[in-house]
Design a protein around this motif. Structure first.
Motif, PDB file in Angstrom:
ATOM      1  N   VAL A  17       0.847  -1.207   0.000  1.00  0.00           N
ATOM      2  CA  VAL A  17       0.000   0.000   0.000  1.00  0.00           C
ATOM      3  C   VAL A  17       0.879   1.253   0.000  1.00  0.00           C
ATOM      4  CG1 VAL A  17      -1.481   1.380   1.529  1.00  0.00           C
ATOM      5  CG2 VAL A  17      -2.127  -0.961   0.956  1.00  0.00           C
ATOM      6  N   GLU A  18       1.887   1.268   0.831  1.00  0.00           N
ATOM      7  CA  GLU A  18       2.768   2.437   0.909  1.00  0.00           C
ATOM      8  C   GLU A  18       3.475   2.653  -0.433  1.00  0.00           C
ATOM      9  OE1 GLU A  18       3.015   4.949   2.802  1.00  0.00           O
ATOM     10  OE2 GLU A  18       4.797   5.752   1.792  1.00  0.00           O
ATOM     11  N   LYS A  19       3.947   1.567  -1.017  1.00  0.00           N
ATOM     12  CA  LYS A  19       4.648   1.682  -2.304  1.00  0.00           C
ATOM     13  C   LYS A  19       3.682   2.129  -3.414  1.00  0.00           C
ATOM     14  CE  LYS A  19       8.078  -1.959  -1.327  1.00  0.00           C
ATOM     15  NZ  LYS A  19       9.343  -1.213  -1.406  1.00  0.00           N
ATOM     16  N   LEU A  20       2.445   1.635  -3.358  1.00  0.00           N
ATOM     17  CA  LEU A  20       1.454   2.042  -4.364  1.00  0.00           C
ATOM     18  C   LEU A  20       1.107   3.519  -4.204  1.00  0.00           C
ATOM     19  CD1 LEU A  20      -0.945  -1.055  -4.414  1.00  0.00           C
ATOM     20  CD2 LEU A  20       0.587  -0.334  -6.261  1.00  0.00           C
ATOM     21  N   GLY A  76      -5.990  -0.543   2.379  1.00  0.00           N
ATOM     22  CA  GLY A  76      -5.306   0.710   2.697  1.00  0.00           C
ATOM     23  C   GLY A  76      -6.106   1.943   2.316  1.00  0.00           C
ATOM     24  N   LYS A  77      -5.467   3.094   2.512  1.00  0.00           N
ATOM     25  CA  LYS A  77      -6.107   4.363   2.168  1.00  0.00           C
ATOM     26  C   LYS A  77      -5.288   5.054   1.091  1.00  0.00           C
ATOM     27  CE  LYS A  77      -8.552   5.727   6.380  1.00  0.00           C
ATOM     28  NZ  LYS A  77      -8.548   4.452   7.090  1.00  0.00           N
ATOM     29  N   PRO A  78      -5.920   5.371  -0.031  1.00  0.00           N
ATOM     30  CA  PRO A  78      -5.161   6.062  -1.081  1.00  0.00           C
ATOM     31  C   PRO A  78      -4.881   7.524  -0.724  1.00  0.00           C
ATOM     32  CG  PRO A  78      -7.433   5.709  -1.780  1.00  0.00           C
ATOM     33  CD  PRO A  78      -7.319   5.107  -0.418  1.00  0.00           C
ATOM     34  N   SER A  79      -3.676   7.973  -0.991  1.00  0.00           N
ATOM     35  CA  SER A  79      -3.347   9.387  -0.792  1.00  0.00           C
ATOM     36  C   SER A  79      -4.214  10.227  -1.714  1.00  0.00           C
ATOM     37  CB  SER A  79      -1.883   9.651  -1.147  1.00  0.00           C
ATOM     38  OG  SER A  79      -1.035   8.888  -0.343  1.00  0.00           O
ATOM     39  N   HIS A  80      -4.626  11.387  -1.231  1.00  0.00           N
ATOM     40  CA  HIS A  80      -5.466  12.226  -2.101  1.00  0.00           C
ATOM     41  C   HIS A  80      -5.234  13.719  -1.902  1.00  0.00           C
ATOM     42  CE1 HIS A  80      -8.201  13.159   1.229  1.00  0.00           C
ATOM     43  NE2 HIS A  80      -7.936  11.934   1.618  1.00  0.00           N
ATOM     44  N   GLU A 120      10.230  -1.910  -8.748  1.00  0.00           N
ATOM     45  CA  GLU A 120      10.483  -2.179  -7.326  1.00  0.00           C
ATOM     46  C   GLU A 120       9.218  -2.768  -6.678  1.00  0.00           C
ATOM     47  OE1 GLU A 120      11.947   1.206  -4.922  1.00  0.00           O
ATOM     48  OE2 GLU A 120      11.052  -0.014  -3.310  1.00  0.00           O
ATOM     49  N   ILE A 121       8.059  -2.227  -7.044  1.00  0.00           N
ATOM     50  CA  ILE A 121       6.798  -2.774  -6.517  1.00  0.00           C
ATOM     51  C   ILE A 121       6.635  -4.218  -6.985  1.00  0.00           C
ATOM     52  CG2 ILE A 121       4.269  -2.602  -6.604  1.00  0.00           C
ATOM     53  CD1 ILE A 121       4.585   0.432  -6.895  1.00  0.00           C
TER      54      ILE A 121
END
Ligand SMILES: [Fe+2]
Length: 157
Positions: A17-20, A76-80, A120-121
């Motif tokens: 999630v962090e990498k995405l 997870g929660k997507p950054s926005h 990397e992901i």
């Protein structure tokens, strides 16, 4: 090992999630760069490039949504927010670029950096058997590699 609803490790999914979110943040900057190129491009190839950049930012918008929804699928929660995007961005930010070759160079350079983040992901998602993320990312890689080939061909006079 704690398992989530998908049968994947909770901890490992958090890493994905962090990498995405990093990838999505960079895509947001890429998107905004492309809008700038679409607006500011000048010269004899205006009509070609104006349209091409529009095609690319629309494509980026679709990918941004796919990444965000993958983040949600993984729990997870997507950054926005713009703050989060800029904090995670490593792409060069293009400003007032109107020359065609400079514009295309920025696009190629950004695509190469996005590929690095994606590989990397992919390396990590492969290790933890996260096939959903794998297949999405490998589709992105395939498409972007093709775009790079086409833009490189365009650069040759
Ligand atoms: Fe437009």
């Amino acid at each position: 090992m704690k398992i989530n609803k998908l049968g994947l490790s909770v901890k490992e999914s958090e890493v994905i999630v962090e990498k995405l979110n990093v990838l999505m943040s960079n895509f947001q900057v890429h998107y905004q760069n492309l809008r700038g190129l679409h607006w500011n491009i000048r010269g004899k190839r205006f009509f070609d490039l104006h349209l091409k950049f529009e095609e690319l930012y629309n494509d980026s918008q679709l990918k941004i949504d796919l990444i965000a929804e993958r983040v949600l699928t993984l729990g997870g929660k997507p950054s926005h927010t713009f703050e989060a995007y800029l904090e995670k961005n490593i792409l060069r930010i293009g400003e007032n670029i109107s020359k065609d070759t400079e514009a295309v160079q920025l696009v190629i350079e950004s695509l190469v950096t996005l590929l690095e983040i994606e590989r990397e992901i992919l390396h990590f998602s492969d290790e933890i058997n996260d096939e959903g993320t794998n297949s999405m990312i490998s589709d992105f890689i395939k498409e972007q590699e093709k775009m790079i080939w086409m833009f490189q061909a365009w650069l040759e006079e």
